[in-house]
Scaffold this motif. Structure first.
Motif: not given
Length: 448
Positions: A316-321, A357-360, A371-378, A441-446
């Motif tokens: 999942i990390r590899l796909r996001s990169e 940059q995601f907080s988790n 570019s996309k991010f997925y439900e499990c990532e946030v 919610g529980e995760v933030t991104a900057k």
């Protein structure tokens, strides 16, 4: 009745008859036919029971699997048992794989043979993933399928390159040959395919189980990503005559990973293993480290093999990169330059990519149109790696103006440049600017 004839009727346990139309393929245990049953097309696997160690137990296990149902929709699962023929032979019906799916073997070969229905001549048709994103998604789907299978308390037992169909456009996966799947600890005489079997099975020290599945899974993943055999290097090449005994030695007692950091005697050979050499340089260290662990410590100690959830998180990390540059260069972020601590630069054309940059997590997600991010990532309560939560899009009315669209079903809160907090409802978006902060919610991104 080992073989069925075209037009022959086969009775099903719960009523009705399937009519045999043609042969689809054959394997070590029997033949698969295309049949029609209740107005629909199905695949019928019909067994040569002389090749099954204990036919009665084997059949009962299939019936139990039918009763339990598949672990997920990623499996071409047995659906209906046939009645036994007079000589005791039997089979089962399963769904046909869609035409949009290609075999794992064809993907590794990069082509498939297609027969022209008019001339009867076969020609090669290219089989390749549409892009890097589809390939990594396929890897995630394979890992997740076996995570679900093992969580159901079952093991595949004979995991090899014949066990998958993949949609090269989307990365969707279907696991086939599910008839040998059994509760962990059970085995019906299936050993496996050389090169995919765990060393302890090759050496006769163990029977297939969840732990040996983990080894075989690592081999499948390595072959898909690096297009080569993790144990086939210089030592194997020197065995000019690769006898059965030599093959068992190279995959058993003397198995040595081609990139073992402590032993260079089995390195890939240029001119023979060029794909492995090329792709090993391309992947980031955390992926290479996982395979090193799988095929060094995990080679000898099953408890040190990478578990499916860990593989899933890594990919999942590899796909996001992945970065798709407008110049045509597509690769992972480790193959791009860092202009500063939060900006990637294409070494081919010089284009730069801002990041989120995601907080988790510590790693950065590059931003480009699409570019996309997925439900499990946030969303920490989600294991959904297929549903898109957010996507970088271009404003249809203002070309050049970019924003992040909320593709999820949950509202976000966004801090605007003036410090005010605004809600971003599902299907809505927010423009990107330096200092952008999104609260999921529980995760933030900057924005870096």
């Amino acid at each position: 009745m080992t073989e069925l004839k075209i037009g022959q009727e086969v009775e099903l346990e719960y009523g009705g008859k399937a009519v045999v139309e043609k042969v689809i393929g054959s394997g070590g245990q029997g033949t698969v036919y295309l049949v029609e049953y209740n107005g629909m097309k199905w695949a019928l696997k019909w067994y040569d029971i002389a090749k099954i160690k204990n036919p009665a137990e084997f059949k009962n296990n299939i019936k139990k699997n039918i009763s339990d149902g598949p672990p997920s929709n990623k499996f071409l699962w047995p659906r209906y048992m046939t009645k036994d023929a007079a000589d005791g032979t039997f089979g089962y019906l399963m769904e046909l794989k869609p035409d949009s799916f290609d075999s794992f073997v064809d993907i590794l070969n990069t082509y498939k043979l297609v027969v022209d229905p008019l001339t009867g001549r076969a020609h090669k048709e290219i089989v390749r993933f549409t892009d890097l994103h589809a390939m990594v998604t396929a890897v995630i789907n394979i890992v997740n399928a076996f995570r679900q299978l093992h969580r159901a308390g079952k093991s595949y037992q004979d995991l090899n390159d014949g066990g998958f169909f993949i949609n090269v456009d989307t990365g969707a996966v279907l696991v086939c040959d599910c008839d040998n799947i059994a509760p962990d600890g059970s085995n019906f005489g299936i050993g496996g395919k050389p090169g995919y079997m765990a060393p302890e099975i090759v050496r006769g020290l163990s029977k297939p189980d969840v732990q040996t599945d983990k080894y075989s899974l690592a081999v499948v993943l390595f072959k898909l990503l690096f297009r080569g055999d993790p144990m086939e290097g210089e030592k194997v090449v020197k065995d000019v005559c690769l006898t059965e005994a030599a093959e068992l030695r190279h995959y058993g007692a003397d198995a040595l990973f081609v990139y073992d950091p402590d032993d260079t005697s089995n390195r890939p050979v240029r001119g023979i293993h060029d794909n492995v050499i090329k792709f090993w340089r391309m992947y980031p260290d955390y992926i290479k480290d996982a395979f090193i662990q799988s095929f060094t410590a995990g080679l000898h100690d099953p408890n040190k093999r990478i578990i499916e959830n860990e593989w899933q998180q890594l990919f999942i990390r590899l796909r996001s990169e992945i970065i798709f540059c407008t110049c045509g260069r597509t690769n992972f972020t480790n193959m791009f330059e860092m202009q500063d601590r939060s900006t990637y630069r294409c070494p081919k054309c010089g284009m730069t990519f801002a990041t989120l940059q995601f907080s988790n997590r510590e790693y950065l997600m590059p931003l480009y149109i699409g570019s996309k991010f997925y439900e499990c990532e946030v969303y920490p309560d989600s294991d959904d790696f297929l549903s898109v939560a957010g996507e970088l899009v271009e404003n249809k009315l203002k070309p050049g103006v970019l924003g992040i669209k909320n593709c999820s079903e949950r509202s976000w809160k966004v801090r605007m440049p003036d410090g005010a907090i605004y809600d971003v409802a599902p299907s809505k978006g927010c423009p990107i600017w330096k200092g952008l902060e999104i609260n999921f919610g529980e995760v933030t991104a900057k924005l870096g």
